[in-house]
Design a protein around this motif. Sequence first.
Motif, short mmCIF file in Angstrom:
data_model
loop_
_atom_site.label_atom_id
_atom_site.label_comp_id
_atom_site.label_asym_id
_atom_site.label_seq_id
_atom_site.Cartn_x
_atom_site.Cartn_y
_atom_site.Cartn_z
N ASP A 62 0.85 -1.05 0.06
CA ASP A 62 0.09 0.16 0.06
C ASP A 62 0.86 1.19 0.05
O ASP A 62 0.68 2.25 -0.78
N TYR A 63 1.93 1.16 0.88
CA TYR A 63 2.84 2.46 1.00
C TYR A 63 3.53 2.46 -0.54
O TYR A 63 3.62 3.94 -0.92
N LEU A 64 4.15 1.58 -1.11
CA LEU A 64 4.59 1.82 -2.18
C LEU A 64 3.36 2.12 -3.23
O LEU A 64 3.91 3.20 -4.29
N ALA A 65 2.55 1.62 -3.27
CA ALA A 65 1.27 2.14 -4.52
C ALA A 65 0.97 3.61 -4.05
O ALA A 65 1.17 4.40 -5.22
N SER A 66 1.01 4.17 -2.82
CA SER A 66 0.70 5.25 -2.56
C SER A 66 1.83 6.39 -3.00
O SER A 66 1.66 7.27 -3.73
N PHE A 67 3.00 6.07 -2.92
CA PHE A 67 4.17 6.76 -3.51
C PHE A 67 4.30 6.54 -4.98
O PHE A 67 4.52 7.80 -5.45
N TYR A 68 3.92 5.78 -5.57
CA TYR A 68 3.88 5.57 -6.92
C TYR A 68 2.69 6.52 -7.48
O TYR A 68 2.96 7.41 -8.37
N GLN A 69 1.71 6.64 -6.68
CA GLN A 69 0.64 7.48 -7.33
C GLN A 69 0.99 9.22 -6.98
O GLN A 69 0.63 9.79 -7.75
N THR A 70 1.71 9.21 -5.92
CA THR A 70 2.16 10.69 -5.79
C THR A 70 2.88 11.09 -6.91
O THR A 70 3.15 12.22 -7.29
N VAL A 71 3.83 10.32 -7.15
CA VAL A 71 4.76 10.67 -8.12
C VAL A 71 4.13 10.86 -9.70
O VAL A 71 4.37 11.86 -10.41
N ALA A 72 3.18 9.88 -9.72
CA ALA A 72 2.42 10.05 -11.15
C ALA A 72 1.53 11.35 -11.13
O ALA A 72 1.50 12.13 -12.03
#
Length: 90
Positions: A31-41
Amino acid sequence: MTKKIEQIKMRETLYNCLAAVSHELGMTPEDYLASFYQTVADQGDLPFERITSEEYAQAMLQEIGLGLSQPVEELKTPDDFERWFGDEEY
């Protein structure tokens, strides 16, 4: 919406730290990594300030210098280094 499964290789100690932080936030590491990726996107950039290796080194020297009795000086020239390391006061 189809989800893509991404496998990431990282050191076990790094994963364990990520898992601990994620747990404190009530998330899984995934979840944390997906949140990080979403923020970058969303931002189109990294969600933190980039610094040069020189800026990083200066910050580390300042942190180390906090324990010194004298203020941290910028050492830019060979003479600066000679003076710093040759001075018994430090």
